[in-house]
Design a protein around this motif. Structure first.
Motif, PDB file in Angstrom:
ATOM      1  N   SER A 334     -48.143 -35.203 104.541  1.00 19.19           N
ATOM      2  CA  SER A 334     -47.797 -35.111 105.961  1.00 19.19           C
ATOM      3  C   SER A 334     -46.370 -34.610 106.124  1.00 19.19           C
ATOM      4  N   ALA A 335     -45.465 -35.139 105.266  1.00 21.70           N
ATOM      5  CA  ALA A 335     -44.063 -34.729 105.364  1.00 21.70           C
ATOM      6  C   ALA A 335     -43.943 -33.238 105.095  1.00 21.70           C
ATOM      7  N   ALA A 336     -44.679 -32.742 104.089  1.00 20.53           N
ATOM      8  CA  ALA A 336     -44.633 -31.324 103.757  1.00 20.53           C
ATOM      9  C   ALA A 336     -45.161 -30.505 104.928  1.00 20.53           C
ATOM     10  N   ALA A 337     -46.268 -30.977 105.527  1.00 23.10           N
ATOM     11  CA  ALA A 337     -46.851 -30.249 106.657  1.00 23.10           C
ATOM     12  C   ALA A 337     -45.871 -30.236 107.826  1.00 23.10           C
ATOM     13  N   ASP A 338     -45.220 -31.395 108.096  1.00 19.26           N
ATOM     14  CA  ASP A 338     -44.252 -31.466 109.193  1.00 19.26           C
ATOM     15  C   ASP A 338     -43.078 -30.543 108.936  1.00 19.26           C
ATOM     16  N   ALA A 339     -42.605 -30.532 107.659  1.00 19.38           N
ATOM     17  CA  ALA A 339     -41.457 -29.696 107.322  1.00 19.38           C
ATOM     18  C   ALA A 339     -41.789 -28.233 107.568  1.00 19.38           C
ATOM     19  N   VAL A 340     -42.984 -27.826 107.140  1.00 17.10           N
ATOM     20  CA  VAL A 340     -43.397 -26.436 107.321  1.00 17.10           C
ATOM     21  C   VAL A 340     -43.538 -26.134 108.809  1.00 17.10           C
ATOM     22  N   ALA A 341     -44.172 -27.071 109.535  1.00 17.25           N
ATOM     23  CA  ALA A 341     -44.382 -26.861 110.964  1.00 17.25           C
ATOM     24  C   ALA A 341     -43.043 -26.757 111.691  1.00 17.25           C
ATOM     25  N   GLY A 342     -42.040 -27.551 111.216  1.00 18.99           N
ATOM     26  CA  GLY A 342     -40.739 -27.529 111.857  1.00 18.99           C
ATOM     27  C   GLY A 342     -39.963 -26.256 111.553  1.00 18.99           C
ATOM     28  N   SER A 351     -50.307 -22.842 111.324  1.00 19.48           N
ATOM     29  CA  SER A 351     -51.457 -23.740 111.364  1.00 19.48           C
ATOM     30  C   SER A 351     -52.283 -23.610 110.093  1.00 19.48           C
ATOM     31  N   LEU A 352     -52.439 -22.369 109.594  1.00 19.26           N
ATOM     32  CA  LEU A 352     -53.190 -22.184 108.340  1.00 19.26           C
ATOM     33  C   LEU A 352     -52.496 -22.927 107.208  1.00 19.26           C
ATOM     34  N   LEU A 353     -51.146 -22.799 107.167  1.00 15.08           N
ATOM     35  CA  LEU A 353     -50.390 -23.453 106.103  1.00 15.08           C
ATOM     36  C   LEU A 353     -50.501 -24.969 106.186  1.00 15.08           C
ATOM     37  N   THR A 354     -50.291 -25.515 107.407  1.00 13.59           N
ATOM     38  CA  THR A 354     -50.233 -26.971 107.536  1.00 13.59           C
ATOM     39  C   THR A 354     -51.625 -27.593 107.586  1.00 13.59           C
ATOM     40  N   ASP A 355     -52.461 -27.135 108.539  1.00 17.78           N
ATOM     41  CA  ASP A 355     -53.772 -27.773 108.733  1.00 17.78           C
ATOM     42  C   ASP A 355     -54.784 -27.297 107.712  1.00 17.78           C
ATOM     43  N   GLY A 356     -54.611 -26.064 107.210  1.00 14.75           N
ATOM     44  CA  GLY A 356     -55.579 -25.540 106.239  1.00 14.75           C
ATOM     45  C   GLY A 356     -55.152 -25.842 104.824  1.00 14.75           C
ATOM     46  N   ILE A 357     -54.088 -25.144 104.361  1.00 12.24           N
ATOM     47  CA  ILE A 357     -53.760 -25.198 102.937  1.00 12.24           C
ATOM     48  C   ILE A 357     -53.142 -26.527 102.517  1.00 12.24           C
ATOM     49  N   ILE A 358     -52.086 -26.965 103.237  1.00 12.13           N
ATOM     50  CA  ILE A 358     -51.412 -28.189 102.774  1.00 12.13           C
ATOM     51  C   ILE A 358     -52.342 -29.392 102.861  1.00 12.13           C
ATOM     52  N   SER A 359     -53.068 -29.510 103.989  1.00 12.38           N
ATOM     53  CA  SER A 359     -53.944 -30.685 104.068  1.00 12.38           C
ATOM     54  C   SER A 359     -55.137 -30.522 103.139  1.00 12.38           C
ATOM     55  N   GLY A 360     -55.521 -29.248 102.859  1.00 10.89           N
ATOM     56  CA  GLY A 360     -56.597 -29.014 101.886  1.00 10.89           C
ATOM     57  C   GLY A 360     -56.176 -29.439 100.490  1.00 10.89           C
ATOM     58  N   SER A 540     -61.690 -26.037 102.679  1.00 12.05           N
ATOM     59  CA  SER A 540     -60.746 -26.514 103.692  1.00 12.05           C
ATOM     60  C   SER A 540     -60.259 -25.360 104.546  1.00 12.05           C
ATOM     61  N   ILE A 541     -60.011 -24.206 103.902  1.00 15.24           N
ATOM     62  CA  ILE A 541     -59.523 -23.053 104.658  1.00 15.24           C
ATOM     63  C   ILE A 541     -60.608 -22.553 105.618  1.00 15.24           C
ATOM     64  N   VAL A 542     -61.853 -22.522 105.151  1.00 15.72           N
ATOM     65  CA  VAL A 542     -62.954 -22.106 106.021  1.00 15.72           C
ATOM     66  C   VAL A 542     -63.070 -23.054 107.213  1.00 15.72           C
ATOM     67  N   LEU A 543     -62.988 -24.354 106.941  1.00 19.06           N
ATOM     68  CA  LEU A 543     -63.101 -25.329 108.033  1.00 19.06           C
ATOM     69  C   LEU A 543     -61.944 -25.186 109.016  1.00 19.06           C
ATOM     70  N   TRP A 544     -60.762 -24.911 108.469  1.00 18.87           N
ATOM     71  CA  TRP A 544     -59.618 -24.693 109.358  1.00 18.87           C
ATOM     72  C   TRP A 544     -59.903 -23.512 110.280  1.00 18.87           C
TER      73      TRP A 544
END
Lengths: 724, 83
Positions: A334-342, A351-360, A540-544
């Motif tokens: 989550s921290a990595a996703a937040d950092a990227v999003a920020g 969104s691809l990076l945070t919700d797709g790849i990082i969470s994948g 995960s990327i497809v679902l994103w």
């Protein structure tokens, strides 16, 4: 060393060394000692037999070291043993015949280990004998004259203690010295009346070009021995060979010789003569420390009690202890996703990076603690010799279902997570039993179902905490009962097979070798990350993609943005949540949810639950977050009172029940039952795909579990509606 | 030593000399390869907590087989219980 000055081999292409030996001979420990971390684990083409290769450089020449599956003889009984036999005989497609074989002989169990060793010597492949566990021999006050044995058997021999890494240097020196030339040796002989019939079959094998001259007698005796070796006869020579084998069999029977006992009795007689002349071994039985430990651990009462305690510990570890590092990983992701999003402007790429790849990636890595812990325990239990006792104690129970005693641990682990459970089925020898266990493992209630159960039970089931706990227990029990029932049915229908005979060696207990345990954990973790990881990440990327596109029309976005200026923080959060909800509805996933609504409607679900079901295809626990998104609850988790409230208030948009609540008690019960059965976990499917080497079995598992889920949910809903 | 009895009828602590092995070929071959050959002495060590399978001592190591298969191995009891 003299051989250094005058190397017998010019440094040239890599040569292949195969390690052969009985199970429990210390072969793998020796392999680890020779290769360390320079090893790769894969599969032999077309089968799920593990292929372990390592590399070693001796005196400038390169060796690939192949750790063959453990086998008791060249008469193969399992896919593992067939691979070992085919490689040693040079019969294996894609794998060249080894240039040199090291047979690891458990010196403390000499005669039985020499059975395989002398069979390998008979094939004519250049061979070195490693007499392992010499410390046990010495501790028992026994003596083995290794030089004399080496001379009689016609092969160089070294003494090793693999788990203390003793003798590894001597072994590599012997590798460098080995010229590959055959040495003179004595051989086992068959009784006279058997010679002519066996020679005829051997002659035919040589003419057909399928056996080296020196290997043909042994192969001939093995073809004669088991009436059921038709498949091999077919591969070797077909009809003509079959008729020669048949007449040789009747020839032997007429001479009063049982073809089945021929090789074993003649070979053992000869081995006994050889070892009697070259060893001094005490034969009287003395109770060892291992026997005293066993007296407790397989005791009628203490045995099962100790096993139960141990299983509680293992379960606690993969259920509770693993939760701590899993929470760290979750937080880090989550921290990595937040950092990227920020750091990046909001948009599709972010969104691809945070919700797709990082969470994948996160959803893959999160399973590592459980996998590592489970394989730590399994490695420990295997290495100490306790696992064989588990099979010994559980065999009777598991046989009622039609499974082997070894299927117990994979099924138990699946309570935490089906992924390590399915990976642990490799300890089951029979391929069909392994498959049945793999197919039913996801029915055991894994930890990912807990958030879903918690949410639905807390929001909809009446009664106090006791009633809710009872409901939870009932869901676990339903999983176990259905796993047993499905295994029972599969073993008697599609995967019909005899419960395989139990021929189980109970090796002496020994101190675990933590190096081997750690290497095994590392192998499993790496295999999981490489193989399953790639599949999970792509899905995960497809679902994103499905949930991100198409984006909300610009006018709708502008309408949400127009509400924002001057709004309080709480209102802002509400607007954000409402926008997310609208986006979900507009996305492919939302359309898909509405598209499948007619399918889930008989179960009482609207398109929103449809989206929840679809999105939890990635992982079940995603259902909670998805419900949070569609019902516009920011930061929802299963304990969230506001999510509970929204779910209770949710009503039908349209249709005959418009305005009435969606989640009635029957619908919620049906949904719970749906989650008991449905295979909503892409990681499990990916691992199943890897382990069965085919997409058919995961497809079958998904389909049968989906059918059970649908039917079960319908029945549960109808039944609950009828009694309330 | 003329009387033979199924291995499965021996009590823990009793031993016998293997006289005959019956059953299907592939199982017999494997049992013999594991050292259960005619003339070898086999000791019954114990039965599993639920009564099946049985743990044997053969040629100095421990082997477990099911009672059903032990029923088809005929031994002549050596009489003196060991240990």
């Amino acid at each position: 060393m003299l051989t250094r000055a005058a190397p017998t081999h010019a440094p040239g292409p890599k040569r292949v060394l195969a390690l052969a030996g009985n199970p429990n001979s210390g072969k793998t420990t020796l392999f680890n000692g020779l290769t360390g971390l320079r090893q790769k684990v894969g599969n032999y083409p077309g089968v799920t037999v593990e292929r372990k290769v390592g590399s070693l450089v001796v005196d400038g020449s390169q060796w690939d070291i192949l750790d063959l599956p453990g086998t008791y003889s060249l008469t193969a009984r399992s896919p593992e043993e067939a691979i070992a036999r085919d490689i040693l005989l040079g019969d294996m497609a894609d794998t060249p015949r080894p240039d040199l074989v090291v047979v690891v002989v458990d010196a403390s169990n000499l005669n039985r280990n020499l059975y395989l060793a002398t069979q390998v010597l008979d094939t004519g492949v250049p061979t070195i004998l490693a007499f392992n566990m010499m410390d046990v021999v010495q501790a028992a006050g026994d003596e083995i004259d290794i030089d004399a044995l080496s001379e009689r058997l016609g092969a160089p021999a070294v003494a090793t203690v693999a788990n203390r890494r003793d003798g590894i240097g001597e072994l590599t020196a012997a590798l460098a010295r080995h010229t590959g030339d055959a040495q003179n040796r004595t051989r086992w002989t068959m009784p006279d009346p058997a010679l002519a019939p066996v020679a005829r079959v051997a002659q035919e094998l040589r003419t057909a070009g399928v056996a080296r001259p020196e290997a043909s007698d042994g192969e001939a005796a093995r073809l004669l021995g088991v009436d059921g070796s038709r498949e091999r006869i077919e591969r070797y020579g077909g009809a003509q060979l079959a008729s020669i084998v048949q007449s040789a069999r009747s020839g032997l029977l007429e001479a009063g010789i049982d073809p089945t006992t021929l090789e074993a009795e003649a070979r053992y007689r000869w081995i006994r003569a050889v070892t009697t002349a070259t060893t001094r071994i005490h034969h009287e039985r003395v109770a060892t420390r291992s026997d005293r430990i066993d007296g407790v651990l397989t005791h009628r009462v203490f045995g099962p009690a100790a096993f139960l305690l141990l299983m509680v510990l293992v379960f606690e570890a993969i259920f509770a202890w693993a939760g701590i590092p899993m929470a760290w990983i979750d937080a880090a992701v989550s921290a990595a996703a937040d950092a990227v999003a920020g750091a990046l402007p909001s948009g599709a790429l972010t969104s691809l990076l945070t919700d797709g790849i990082i969470s994948g990636v996160g959803s893959v890595v999160i399973f590592l603690p459980q996998i590592l812990l489970l394989f730590f325990f399994i490695g420990l239990l295997e290495d100490t010799g306790y696992m064989a006792r588990v099979a010994f104690m559980m065999d009777q129970t598991m046989r009622r279902v039609g499974l082997h005693g070894r299927a117990f641990i994979p099924l138990l682990s699946s309570f935490a997570c089906a992924i390590p459970g399915i990976m642990a089925t490799r300890t089951i020898e029979s391929p069909k039993d392994r498959l049945v266990t793999t197919l039913v493992a996801p029915l055991m209630t894994c930890s990912a179902r807990l958030p879903v159960y918690t949410l639905l039970i807390a929001a909809f089931l009446p009664g106090g905490p006791q009633a809710k706990a009872l409901a939870m227990t009932g869901l676990y029990a339903l999983g176990v009962v259905s796993a047993i029932a499905v295994a029972f049915v599969l073993k008697r229908t599609m995967l019909k097979s005899e419960t395989p005979a139990l021929i189980l060696e109970l090796p002496p207990y020994k101190r675990p070798n933590f190096r081997s345990v750690a290497l095994n954990m590392w192998d499993r973790a790496r295999m999981f990350l490489q193989r399953a990881g790639t599949v999970i990440l792509s899905v995960s990327i497809v679902l994103w993609f499905l949930s991100y596109y198409p984006s909300l029309p610009a006018a709708d976005v502008a309408a949400f943005d127009a509400q924002r200026p001057g709004a309080s923080a709480a209102t802002l959060a509400e607007i954000g949540a409402a926008e997310a909800s609208a986006r979900t509805r507009a996305s492919f996933a939302g359309r898909l949810g509405r598209f499948i609504e007619p399918v889930v409607r008989p179960l009482g679900y609207d398109w929103r639950i449809g989206i929840g079901l679809l999105s939890s295809f990635a992982a079940r626990e995603v259902f909670v977050g998805a419900m949070g998104t569609v019902y516009s609850v920011g930061d929802a988790d299963e304990q969230s009172e506001s999510l509970h409230g929204r779910l209770r208030e949710a009503t039908w948009d349209d249709g005959p029940n418009a305005g009435q609540p969606i989640y009635t008690l029957p619908t919620a019960v049906g949904l719970l039952v749906f989650y008991v059965f449905a295979l909503q976990c892409v990681s499990t499917i990916a691992v199943m795909w890897r382990e069965t080497n085919s997409w058919r079995w995961p497809a079958f598992a998904w389909a049968y579990m989906a059918a059970l889920a649908y039917a079960g949910a319908w029945v549960a809903r109808t039944f609950t509606a009828w009694i309330t | 030593m003329m009387d033979v009895t199924p291995l499965a009828s021996l009590m823990p602590g009793q031993a016998g000399v293997i006289a005959e092995l019956h059953g299907d070929d592939s199982l017999r071959v494997r049992l013999m390869e594991m050292g259960l050959i005619r003339g070898e002495t086999v000791h019954v060590l114990k039965y599993a907590p639920l009564g099946d399978p049985v743990e044997l001592d053969i040629a100095g190591y421990h082997l477990s087989i099911r009672k059903g298969d032990a029923q088809r191995i005929l031994v002549s009891p050596t009489g003196q219980p060991t240990r």
